[in-house]
Design a protein around this motif. Structure first.
Motif, PDB file in Angstrom:
ATOM      1  N   LEU A  72       0.833  -1.204   0.000  1.00  0.00           N
ATOM      2  CA  LEU A  72       0.000   0.000   0.000  1.00  0.00           C
ATOM      3  C   LEU A  72       0.867   1.253   0.000  1.00  0.00           C
ATOM      4  O   LEU A  72       0.650   2.182  -0.801  1.00  0.00           O
ATOM      5  CB  LEU A  72      -0.940  -0.011   1.213  1.00  0.00           C
ATOM      6  CG  LEU A  72      -1.858   1.207   1.353  1.00  0.00           C
ATOM      7  CD1 LEU A  72      -2.809   1.327   0.167  1.00  0.00           C
ATOM      8  CD2 LEU A  72      -2.686   1.145   2.639  1.00  0.00           C
ATOM      9  N   THR A  73       1.866   1.294   0.873  1.00  0.00           N
ATOM     10  CA  THR A  73       2.706   2.498   0.948  1.00  0.00           C
ATOM     11  C   THR A  73       3.596   2.631  -0.296  1.00  0.00           C
ATOM     12  O   THR A  73       3.881   3.743  -0.732  1.00  0.00           O
ATOM     13  CB  THR A  73       3.555   2.514   2.232  1.00  0.00           C
ATOM     14  OG1 THR A  73       4.163   1.234   2.397  1.00  0.00           O
ATOM     15  CG2 THR A  73       2.709   2.824   3.450  1.00  0.00           C
ATOM     16  N   ALA A  74       4.004   1.491  -0.873  1.00  0.00           N
ATOM     17  CA  ALA A  74       4.790   1.558  -2.113  1.00  0.00           C
ATOM     18  C   ALA A  74       3.952   2.202  -3.224  1.00  0.00           C
ATOM     19  O   ALA A  74       4.430   3.058  -3.972  1.00  0.00           O
ATOM     20  CB  ALA A  74       5.239   0.161  -2.531  1.00  0.00           C
ATOM     21  N   TRP A  75       2.683   1.811  -3.314  1.00  0.00           N
ATOM     22  CA  TRP A  75       1.799   2.393  -4.338  1.00  0.00           C
ATOM     23  C   TRP A  75       1.520   3.865  -4.064  1.00  0.00           C
ATOM     24  O   TRP A  75       1.423   4.671  -4.998  1.00  0.00           O
ATOM     25  CB  TRP A  75       0.487   1.598  -4.415  1.00  0.00           C
ATOM     26  CG  TRP A  75       0.614   0.398  -5.291  1.00  0.00           C
ATOM     27  CD1 TRP A  75       0.701  -0.900  -4.882  1.00  0.00           C
ATOM     28  CD2 TRP A  75       0.709   0.358  -6.719  1.00  0.00           C
ATOM     29  NE1 TRP A  75       0.832  -1.735  -5.969  1.00  0.00           N
ATOM     30  CE2 TRP A  75       0.843  -0.991  -7.106  1.00  0.00           C
ATOM     31  CE3 TRP A  75       0.701   1.340  -7.712  1.00  0.00           C
ATOM     32  CZ2 TRP A  75       0.965  -1.386  -8.435  1.00  0.00           C
ATOM     33  CZ3 TRP A  75       0.819   0.945  -9.043  1.00  0.00           C
ATOM     34  CH2 TRP A  75       0.945  -0.396  -9.388  1.00  0.00           C
ATOM     35  N   ILE A  76       1.387   4.235  -2.787  1.00  0.00           N
ATOM     36  CA  ILE A  76       1.143   5.650  -2.465  1.00  0.00           C
ATOM     37  C   ILE A  76       2.371   6.485  -2.863  1.00  0.00           C
ATOM     38  O   ILE A  76       2.241   7.538  -3.484  1.00  0.00           O
ATOM     39  CB  ILE A  76       0.814   5.831  -0.963  1.00  0.00           C
ATOM     40  CG1 ILE A  76      -0.564   5.217  -0.655  1.00  0.00           C
ATOM     41  CG2 ILE A  76       0.802   7.301  -0.566  1.00  0.00           C
ATOM     42  CD1 ILE A  76      -0.934   5.186   0.818  1.00  0.00           C
ATOM     43  N   ALA A  77       3.566   5.982  -2.529  1.00  0.00           N
ATOM     44  CA  ALA A  77       4.794   6.719  -2.873  1.00  0.00           C
ATOM     45  C   ALA A  77       4.932   6.862  -4.386  1.00  0.00           C
ATOM     46  O   ALA A  77       5.279   7.932  -4.899  1.00  0.00           O
ATOM     47  CB  ALA A  77       6.006   6.001  -2.288  1.00  0.00           C
ATOM     48  N   PHE A  78       4.630   5.776  -5.115  1.00  0.00           N
ATOM     49  CA  PHE A  78       4.687   5.832  -6.581  1.00  0.00           C
ATOM     50  C   PHE A  78       3.706   6.882  -7.104  1.00  0.00           C
ATOM     51  O   PHE A  78       4.024   7.680  -7.983  1.00  0.00           O
ATOM     52  CB  PHE A  78       4.346   4.450  -7.154  1.00  0.00           C
ATOM     53  CG  PHE A  78       4.042   4.461  -8.630  1.00  0.00           C
ATOM     54  CD1 PHE A  78       5.056   4.620  -9.560  1.00  0.00           C
ATOM     55  CD2 PHE A  78       2.741   4.323  -9.084  1.00  0.00           C
ATOM     56  CE1 PHE A  78       4.774   4.641 -10.919  1.00  0.00           C
ATOM     57  CE2 PHE A  78       2.440   4.348 -10.429  1.00  0.00           C
ATOM     58  CZ  PHE A  78       3.462   4.498 -11.356  1.00  0.00           C
ATOM     59  N   THR A  79       2.508   6.900  -6.531  1.00  0.00           N
ATOM     60  CA  THR A  79       1.468   7.812  -7.003  1.00  0.00           C
ATOM     61  C   THR A  79       1.852   9.272  -6.765  1.00  0.00           C
ATOM     62  O   THR A  79       1.574  10.134  -7.606  1.00  0.00           O
ATOM     63  CB  THR A  79       0.133   7.495  -6.283  1.00  0.00           C
ATOM     64  OG1 THR A  79      -0.150   6.127  -6.511  1.00  0.00           O
ATOM     65  CG2 THR A  79      -1.007   8.333  -6.806  1.00  0.00           C
ATOM     66  N   ILE A  80       2.492   9.543  -5.626  1.00  0.00           N
ATOM     67  CA  ILE A  80       2.913  10.924  -5.339  1.00  0.00           C
ATOM     68  C   ILE A  80       3.829  11.408  -6.458  1.00  0.00           C
ATOM     69  O   ILE A  80       3.687  12.527  -6.958  1.00  0.00           O
ATOM     70  CB  ILE A  80       3.640  10.995  -3.968  1.00  0.00           C
ATOM     71  CG1 ILE A  80       2.633  10.748  -2.843  1.00  0.00           C
ATOM     72  CG2 ILE A  80       4.317  12.351  -3.775  1.00  0.00           C
ATOM     73  CD1 ILE A  80       3.266  10.548  -1.483  1.00  0.00           C
ATOM     74  N   SER A  81       4.736  10.559  -6.880  1.00  0.00           N
ATOM     75  CA  SER A  81       5.677  10.956  -7.926  1.00  0.00           C
ATOM     76  C   SER A  81       5.010  10.987  -9.298  1.00  0.00           C
ATOM     77  O   SER A  81       5.236  11.898 -10.094  1.00  0.00           O
ATOM     78  CB  SER A  81       6.832   9.962  -7.950  1.00  0.00           C
ATOM     79  OG  SER A  81       7.937  10.522  -8.547  1.00  0.00           O
ATOM     80  N   PHE A  82       4.183   9.980  -9.552  1.00  0.00           N
ATOM     81  CA  PHE A  82       3.621   9.797 -10.895  1.00  0.00           C
ATOM     82  C   PHE A  82       2.509  10.785 -11.199  1.00  0.00           C
ATOM     83  O   PHE A  82       2.533  11.499 -12.194  1.00  0.00           O
ATOM     84  CB  PHE A  82       3.088   8.361 -11.013  1.00  0.00           C
ATOM     85  CG  PHE A  82       2.350   8.075 -12.288  1.00  0.00           C
ATOM     86  CD1 PHE A  82       3.046   7.864 -13.463  1.00  0.00           C
ATOM     87  CD2 PHE A  82       0.968   8.021 -12.313  1.00  0.00           C
ATOM     88  CE1 PHE A  82       2.372   7.599 -14.634  1.00  0.00           C
ATOM     89  CE2 PHE A  82       0.280   7.760 -13.479  1.00  0.00           C
ATOM     90  CZ  PHE A  82       0.985   7.542 -14.646  1.00  0.00           C
TER      91      PHE A  82
END
Lengths: 441, 172
Positions: free
Chosen positions: A344-354
């Motif tokens: 979940l946190t990996a996807w959130i971090a990716f989304t912040i950048s993407f």
């Protein structure tokens, strides 16, 4: 742990129990869904000028990961338009509770149950992700196929079989809903055990019996059980994050597989969409060519062999270090809880950048959804080139560190000792460092 | 007797809560130090650099560039197929090149860290993902991230150290 029952407050109770507010939101999302399909098919072929691309992959996909799941679990599923048409036919009406109406009502085949197909669907999204994320017509065709598939399956199979066993987004939201701060649970189990009719189970489109509900992974928060319960014995609780993760909860091998596919996909998407490797992007885009097959091979090796291999090794070592040994299959399922906060946190971090770097595209496409040169709201302006700022990088570092803290806590909680938890902590740390390197390295 | 037991239990709960809060404050302070504590670094003497970048749909060559903080960087930028642009996150720097027409621009690499550079002219379907990376000096935020990760693991262990979890394997 403490719970706050939302049905105890008058206005939240009204909003939850009344079918109209939910129906109105779902009607809007269904209209938006159909409009998105039309925009993708009829509008500009340039993705950044088309409502379908910007709204599905920037606005909705971001909202799902940053808002709906972390704060509402499967709350998106409660307003998702995809199963609506099929459900109307099944129920014989728009605002009807579930009943025996049109459709064959067959049970989903036993050998296809579990989260395996959802994980496979999510991998397909990853394999064809670059073309889907950049081509409006492909996005529309995918949405149309999903809508038709959900409709046809609703005519053949009972309840929400598509959502339960096929929908890749259902798999994604279900997995991470275990970490979310919302749950539907019975208030007093004794009342349920004496109620022979089981009207809640009969009404549930997900096939869930609330008394047996231990995890929020399978509950779509549709609230139908609350509406039909004659004893007002169901609560919608706000609860601490991660309440479904612990030594007592039961997990299965398909959940572990789904969790691993999600973690691998977050790593792969970070490399493809945010990395500097042009040849990797081109290979992912050139479907059917030799370079694409090479890319697909690499993707599958990472998602099916490398990450699961390291995970299996970590679980095997953890099992060896434990005082009470369990068979590897059970241990793989039990330890999969660590993958929930980690993914979940990996996807959130990716989304912040993407996505945040590309949010400037949202307002222009609202004003000109088809890319035909309209300016309906006066918000069409040249979108600025998105940037990763220092703030967004710091935010990603903090989110990934929180993910490691959370997954380490889960590892310790579900293991017999700190020694036994260490291999899973090392696995989590490796994933976190991998994400860090891809996002800000 | 019962009352005495209850009051002792309450006192223990209170002490445990206090310890948890103290731990949380300490960890937050450590996290803030890791994230924001200035790190004195010996930076090499700034030099002038000329870097040639080719842009082809949808990649930059080279796509990874390293310079030192304070360097005066001149980018010679040329597109080899359609019109491409280059802009660097965090820097006020932007160039546009028609096919085969080199353009140059200069900036001073004042800010340390990793910065993505992107195509700034819509050039096709993969345009939003046409990205390169510029490193100015050591990547401190990555180092801070790894240190924060270590703190996260230590914090997770300490947060459960006195609970029943580590003793019995069950949630407290």
């Amino acid at each position: 742990m403490n719970r706050l029952d939302l049905t105890r407050t008058r206005w939240t109770n009204f909003l939850i129990r009344n079918r109209w507010p939910q129906f109105l939101i779902r009607a809007i999302t269904l209209a938006g869904f159909i409009f998105t399909i039309l925009a993708g098919l009829l509008g500009s072929v340039v993705g950044s000028h088309n409502f379908a691309i910007i709204f599905v992959w920037i606005a909705w996909w971001t909202a799902l990961k940053l808002f709906f799941i972390p704060f509402g679990g499967r709350s998106w599923c409660s307003i998702c338009p995809i199963p609506m048409p099929g459900e109307w036919i099944q129920n014989g009406g728009i605002l009807q509770p579930r009943g025996k109406n049109f459709g064959l009502g067959k049970r989903w085949p036993k050998f296809l149950r579990g989260r395996w197909l959802q994980a496979g669907g999510f991998m397909l999204v990853g394999l064809f992700g670059v073309i889907t994320l950049t081509s409006p017509s492909v996005t529309s065709i995918v949405l149309l196929i999903i809508l038709l598939l959900a409709f046809v399956l609703a005519l053949v199979f009972e309840r929400r079989s598509f959502c339960n066993y096929l929908c890749p987004i259902g798999g994604f939201t279900g997995l991470y809903a275990q970490a979310a701060p919302v749950e539907v649970r019975v208030k007093n189990p004794e009342i349920c055990s004496t109620h022979a009719q089981k009207s809640c189970y009969e009404a549930c489109p997900w096939g869930v019996y609330p008394l047996a509900l231990k995890s929020s992974a399978n509950c779509g928060l549709c609230m139908e059980c609350l509406r039909v319960c004659p004893s007002d014995n169901l609560a919608v609780n706000l609860r601490p994050w991660g309440s479904d993760l612990g030594p007592e909860t039961k997990h299965s091998l398909d959940e572990a597989f789904l969790g691993l596919v999600m973690v691998s996909s977050a790593l792969m998407d970070s490399a493809i969409f945010l990395g500097p490797w042009g040849q990797l992007k081109m290979a992912a885009y050139a479907i059917g060519t030799g370079s694409w097959f090479l890319f697909a091979g690499l993707f599958l090796v990472i998602a099916l062999m490398l990450v699961p291999g390291i995970y299996t090794l970590a679980v095997w070592i953890a099992n060896k270090l434990g005082e009470q040994k369990m068979n590897l299959r059970k241990a793989l399922a039990h330890q999969s809880q660590v993958l929930v906060p980690l993914g979940l946190t990996a996807w959130i971090a990716f989304t912040i950048s993407f996505a945040l770097a590309k949010f400037s595209y949202v307002l222009p496409v609202v004003s000109d959804p088809f890319g035909w040169g309209w300016n309906l709201l006066g918000t069409v302006a040249k979108p600025w080139v998105g940037q990763s700022t220092l703030t967004s990088m710091l935010l990603q570092v903090i989110v990934l560190a929180l993910g490691l803290f959370w997954s380490s806590r889960v590892a310790i909680k579900i293991s017999g000792s700190l020694k036994q938890a260490l291999p899973m902590i090392v696995f989590s740390a490796m994933t976190m460092v991998g994400m860090l390197w891809l996002l800000i390295g | 007797m019962m009352e005495e037991l209850l009051s002792t239990q309450e006192e223990l709960n209170h002490q445990s809560l206090q310890t948890k809060w103290r731990l949380m404050v300490l960890i937050s302070q450590c996290a803030l130090l890791i994230l924001f504590l200035p790190i004195p670094l010996v930076t090499p003497k700034p030099i002038d650099r000329l870097i040639h970048i080719d842009a082809t749909s949808f990649q930059f060559t080279p796509a990874e560039i390293k310079v030192n903080q304070g360097d005066r960087v001149t980018i010679e930028f040329v597109s080899t197929d359609v019109v491409h642009g280059i802009s660097i996150d965090g820097y006020d720097f932007q160039l546009t090149s028609d096919p085969g027409q080199p353009v140059t621009g200069t900036f001073v690499a004042s800010w340390p860290g990793m910065f993505r550079f992107r195509c700034s002219v819509a050039c096709g379907n993969l345009h939003p993902f046409m990205i390169g990376k510029l490193w100015v000096g050591p990547n401190l935020i990555l180092i801070r991230g790894v240190l924060l990760g270590i703190l996260a693991v230590v914090a997770a262990i300490f947060s459960l150290k006195k609970s029943k979890v580590l003793k019995t394997g069950k949630t407290s």
